[in-house]
Write an enzyme that holds these catalytic residues in place. Structure first.
Site, PDB file in Angstrom:
ATOM      1  N   LYS A  22       0.944  -1.200  -0.123  1.00  0.00           N
ATOM      2  CA  LYS A  22      -0.044  -0.038   0.175  1.00  0.00           C
ATOM      3  C   LYS A  22       0.871   1.372  -0.184  1.00  0.00           C
ATOM      4  CE  LYS A  22      -1.653   1.814   4.112  1.00  0.00           C
ATOM      5  NZ  LYS A  22      -1.236   3.160   4.193  1.00  0.00           N
ATOM      6  N   ASN A  23       1.867   1.231   0.923  1.00  0.00           N
ATOM      7  CA  ASN A  23       2.804   2.582   0.956  1.00  0.00           C
ATOM      8  C   ASN A  23       3.918   2.712  -0.096  1.00  0.00           C
ATOM      9  OD1 ASN A  23       1.174   2.873   3.285  1.00  0.00           O
ATOM     10  ND2 ASN A  23       2.854   2.338   4.601  1.00  0.00           N
ATOM     11  N   CYS A 118      -5.088  12.134  12.219  1.00  0.00           N
ATOM     12  CA  CYS A 118      -5.868  11.142  12.283  1.00  0.00           C
ATOM     13  C   CYS A 118      -5.512  10.588  13.865  1.00  0.00           C
ATOM     14  CB  CYS A 118      -5.223  10.130  11.320  1.00  0.00           C
ATOM     15  SG  CYS A 118      -3.561   9.510  11.638  1.00  0.00           S
ATOM     16  N   ARG A 123      -0.234  14.559  12.090  1.00  0.00           N
ATOM     17  CA  ARG A 123       0.220  14.496  10.729  1.00  0.00           C
ATOM     18  C   ARG A 123       0.430  15.489  10.016  1.00  0.00           C
ATOM     19  NH1 ARG A 123      -0.969   9.079   9.838  1.00  0.00           N
ATOM     20  NH2 ARG A 123       0.588   9.285   8.397  1.00  0.00           N
ATOM     21  N   VAL A 166       8.853  10.253   5.480  1.00  0.00           N
ATOM     22  CA  VAL A 166       8.552   9.262   4.149  1.00  0.00           C
ATOM     23  C   VAL A 166       8.100  10.141   3.268  1.00  0.00           C
ATOM     24  CG1 VAL A 166       7.400   7.266   3.537  1.00  0.00           C
ATOM     25  CG2 VAL A 166       8.755   7.069   5.605  1.00  0.00           C
ATOM     26  N   ASP A 307       4.932   1.035  12.046  1.00  0.00           N
ATOM     27  CA  ASP A 307       3.855   0.460  11.605  1.00  0.00           C
ATOM     28  C   ASP A 307       3.579  -1.081  11.950  1.00  0.00           C
ATOM     29  OD1 ASP A 307       3.682   1.855   8.240  1.00  0.00           O
ATOM     30  OD2 ASP A 307       3.253   2.592  10.276  1.00  0.00           O
ATOM     31  N   ILE A 329       8.091   7.608  16.588  1.00  0.00           N
ATOM     32  CA  ILE A 329       7.679   8.328  15.373  1.00  0.00           C
ATOM     33  C   ILE A 329       6.364   9.054  15.407  1.00  0.00           C
ATOM     34  CG2 ILE A 329       7.116   7.951  12.697  1.00  0.00           C
ATOM     35  CD1 ILE A 329      10.081   7.093  13.416  1.00  0.00           C
ATOM     36  N   ARG A 399      -8.487  -0.521   4.879  1.00  0.00           N
ATOM     37  CA  ARG A 399      -7.671   0.444   4.290  1.00  0.00           C
ATOM     38  C   ARG A 399      -6.373  -0.169   3.737  1.00  0.00           C
ATOM     39  NH1 ARG A 399      -6.427   5.566   7.521  1.00  0.00           N
ATOM     40  NH2 ARG A 399      -5.185   5.792   5.673  1.00  0.00           N
TER      41      ARG A 399
HETATM   42  C1  EPZ Z   1       4.432   7.081   6.209  1.00  0.00           C
HETATM   43  O1  EPZ Z   1       3.388   8.000   6.612  1.00  0.00           O
HETATM   44  C2  EPZ Z   1       3.588   5.796   6.048  1.00  0.00           C
HETATM   45  N1  EPZ Z   1       2.326   6.207   5.291  1.00  0.00           N
HETATM   46  C3  EPZ Z   1       2.868   5.749   7.462  1.00  0.00           C
HETATM   47  O2  EPZ Z   1       2.114   4.359   7.638  1.00  0.00           O
HETATM   48  C4  EPZ Z   1       4.163   5.403   8.221  1.00  0.00           C
HETATM   49  O3  EPZ Z   1       3.765   5.080   9.647  1.00  0.00           O
HETATM   50  C5  EPZ Z   1       5.188   6.421   8.279  1.00  0.00           C
HETATM   51  O4  EPZ Z   1       5.362   7.038   6.903  1.00  0.00           O
HETATM   52  C6  EPZ Z   1       6.290   6.370   9.021  1.00  0.00           C
HETATM   53  O5  EPZ Z   1       7.198   5.382   8.414  1.00  0.00           O
HETATM   54  C7  EPZ Z   1       2.557   6.027   3.825  1.00  0.00           C
HETATM   55  O6  EPZ Z   1       3.284   5.647   3.412  1.00  0.00           O
HETATM   56  C8  EPZ Z   1       1.139   6.237   2.963  1.00  0.00           C
HETATM   57  P1  EPZ Z   1       6.149  10.715   7.979  1.00  0.00           P
HETATM   58  P2  EPZ Z   1       3.964   9.713   6.651  1.00  0.00           P
HETATM   59  O7  EPZ Z   1       6.188  11.778   7.054  1.00  0.00           O
HETATM   60  O8  EPZ Z   1       4.881   9.974   5.175  1.00  0.00           O
HETATM   61  C9  EPZ Z   1       6.194  14.196  11.144  1.00  0.00           C
HETATM   62  C10 EPZ Z   1       0.368   3.048   7.948  1.00  0.00           C
HETATM   63  O9  EPZ Z   1      -0.102   2.490   8.725  1.00  0.00           O
HETATM   64  N2  EPZ Z   1       6.014  14.848  10.080  1.00  0.00           N
HETATM   65  O10 EPZ Z   1       7.424   9.889   7.820  1.00  0.00           O
HETATM   66  O11 EPZ Z   1       2.871  10.561   7.016  1.00  0.00           O
HETATM   67  C11 EPZ Z   1       5.007  13.115  11.375  1.00  0.00           C
HETATM   68  O12 EPZ Z   1       4.077  13.828  12.358  1.00  0.00           O
HETATM   69  C12 EPZ Z   1       1.014   4.425   7.740  1.00  0.00           C
HETATM   70  O13 EPZ Z   1       0.481   2.428   6.726  1.00  0.00           O
HETATM   71  C13 EPZ Z   1       6.218  16.481  10.309  1.00  0.00           C
HETATM   72  O14 EPZ Z   1       6.248  16.743  11.616  1.00  0.00           O
HETATM   73  O15 EPZ Z   1       4.996   9.704   7.829  1.00  0.00           O
HETATM   74  C14 EPZ Z   1       5.571  11.968  12.221  1.00  0.00           C
HETATM   75  O16 EPZ Z   1       5.692  12.437  13.373  1.00  0.00           O
HETATM   76  C15 EPZ Z   1       0.509   5.149   9.245  1.00  0.00           C
HETATM   77  N3  EPZ Z   1       5.966  17.267   9.232  1.00  0.00           N
HETATM   78  C16 EPZ Z   1       7.077  11.836  11.485  1.00  0.00           C
HETATM   79  O17 EPZ Z   1       7.352  13.234  11.107  1.00  0.00           O
HETATM   80  C17 EPZ Z   1       5.711  16.814   7.990  1.00  0.00           C
HETATM   81  O18 EPZ Z   1       5.602  17.653   6.912  1.00  0.00           O
HETATM   82  C18 EPZ Z   1       7.196  10.929  10.419  1.00  0.00           C
HETATM   83  O19 EPZ Z   1       6.158  11.194   9.511  1.00  0.00           O
HETATM   84  C19 EPZ Z   1       5.771  15.584   7.820  1.00  0.00           C
HETATM   85  C20 EPZ Z   1       5.766  14.605   8.866  1.00  0.00           C
END
Ligand code: EPZ
Length: 419
Positions: A22-23, A118, A123, A166, A307, A329, A399
């Site tokens: 999915k990701n 969420c 997020r 990510v 995850d 995270i 999802r």
């Molecule tokens: C991706 O989310 C994944 N989703 C998440 O999987 C996964 O948990 C996460 O990466 C971490 O590995 C998808 O790939 C669709 P991040 P993402 O940006 O990109 C903060 C699942 O269950 N942050 O790496 O949203 C954020 O709040 C989902 O499949 C900011 O502060 O994660 C978090 O604390 C859940 N500002 C940390 O960074 C930003 O602009 C990591 O978030 C972006 C993120």
């Protein structure tokens, strides 16, 4: 509202074949917006988030065709692609923000709803936006929408992410692929799904190179070509089922995986006490009676993935002795703990740390899912609890897990969907 009924306790035995990631699918589908040529994608998982992303692309004007025989999807973002993404498409599938980069790169403007938070956290997307402005994007937030434009097109630049993200890494890789000149991205996330995205974009004609452990160098291009691409396996789904085997003292063969991508998880499961045999793209995992307690924190790849935190917590409830998981995270990713405690677990939460007492036997109960990974952890607990458990709000589960009740019933679980 659909529910799942699970009657435990069952040892799982047999083969489970893993679906596409999915990701990885989500950023790759967003990346198709860069091209006006035909793109064929194979191995997309049939899960709600992918359906929503395809709906989002359709709302922009993408031509999407499903090919039944080889279960592939043809996507053609030829012309008159709109650049407006509404809130109702982004509120449940936050990855909708990933179309911001490609829309700006190709059309120089975009109006995309802020995803909003969420269950697991607020997020924010500030890292995405600050990095895009380094490529010349001007944006304003008006009534929950990002109004962004790049009047002179995107211009390459050097960007260092303030924190590993990510989504921000993915958004910027796609955007910079069409920027004028060179972009260097530093402190990138290096999850396997990002490597899959880069392989896809390279095959489409983009010029992207890993030039350091967390550094990517991109030379903007203007011409792309048709391509066919197969999405990588879903590593989170794979390890979820490995944990199910360990938890139920089962014997599962997990197929269609690349073991080296999940070496961190395999080593941890071996340390906890499971017997794991690897043969090509198959992993055989046998649960043992004794499960060892451990101390662990979640971290960006190649660390232990957030995850899988909820799923591992269920396994550690059966360990001999006390374990500890620190969630590094997300700020609110222990929503499964109170539900597990209602099944007899003894988990205490102190800020971002969970203390998990071992040697417990789960008792069947009526349960409430709160987010995608929490809901699968409730199923794992129910599989080992004697009696009938009911899990509500399983739309969270749909999802990200393709045909979970079918895959689990095929290996001996007594699980069915009831409405
Ligand atoms: C991706 O989310 C994944 N989703 C998440 O999987 C996964 O948990 C996460 O990466 C971490 O590995 C998808 O790939 C669709 P991040 P993402 O940006 O990109 C903060 C699942 O269950 N942050 O790496 O949203 C954020 O709040 C989902 O499949 C900011 O502060 O994660 C978090 O604390 C859940 N500002 C940390 O960074 C930003 O602009 C990591 O978030 C972006 C993120």
């Amino acid at each position: 509202m659909e529910k799942l009924e699970v009657i435990g306790a069952k040892r799982l035995k047999g083969n489970i074949s893993i679906s596409g990631s999915k990701n990885s699918s989500l950023p790759i589908l967003a990346g198709t917006l860069l091209s006006n040529k035909k793109v064929r994608i194979l191995n997309l998982p049939k899960v709600k988030d992918i359906e929503t992303m395809l709906l989002l692309l359709r709302s922009l004007g993408s031509k999407i065709k499903f090919n039944k025989k080889n279960k592939s999807v043809d996507i053609h973002n030829s012309k008159n692609i709109k650049t407006y993404v509404s809130y109702n498409l982004v509120k449940t599938m936050r990855a909708g923000i990933l179309v911001l980069g490609p829309l700006l790169a190709r059309f120089g403007k975009a109006k995309v709803s802020l995803p909003g938070g969420c269950a697991i956290g607020s997020r924010p997307v500030d890292i995405h936006l600050k990095a895009l402005s380094k490529l010349g994007v001007k944006y304003k937030i008006i009534q929950g929408y990002i109004h962004a434009k790049a009047p002179k097109g995107l211009i390459g630049n050097v960007i260092k992410f303030p924190k590993i993200s990510v989504g921000a890494t993915e958004n910027l890789i796609i955007a910079a692929s069409f920027a004028k000149g060179k972009t260097i991205l530093r402190n990138c996330a290096i999850e396997p799904e990002i490597k899959d995205l880069i392989n896809f974009l390279r095959k489409m004609g983009c010029n992207i190179k890993w030039t350091g452990q967390r550094t990517i160098t991109i030379m903007g291009v203007q011409v792309l070509q048709n391509l066919k691409y197969k999405i990588m396996f879903d590593r989170i789904e794979a390890v979820t089922y490995m944990i199910a085997s360990a938890l139920t003292g089962g014997n599962l063969k997990i197929k269609n995986v690349k073991p080296k991508i999940i070496s961190t998880e395999i080593n941890i499961l071996k340390r906890i006490g499971t017997k794991i045999k690897i043969k090509g793209n198959e992993i055989n995992i046998v649960g043992k009676r004794k499960i060892k307690n451990i101390k662990l924190k979640t971290a960006p790849y190649p660390g232990f993935p957030t995850d899988l935190q909820a799923q591992l917590m269920v396994l550690l409830c059966k360990a001999e002795g006390r374990s500890e998981i620190s969630e590094k995270i997300f700020e609110n990713r222990f929503m499964h703990a109170p539900e597990l405690n209602r099944m007899g677990a003894k988990i205490k939460i102190f800020g971002n740390k969970a203390i998990i007492e071992g040697n417990i036997n789960f008792k069947a109960a009526e349960l409430m899912a709160t987010d995608l990974r929490a809901s699968v952890s409730l199923i794992l607990a129910a599989l080992t609890a004697k009696g009938k458990s009911i899990i509500n709000r399983i739309y969270h589960l749909d999802r990200g897990y393709e045909q979970i009740e079918k895959k689990l019933s095929n290996v001996g679980a007594n699980i069915r969907r009831i409405s």
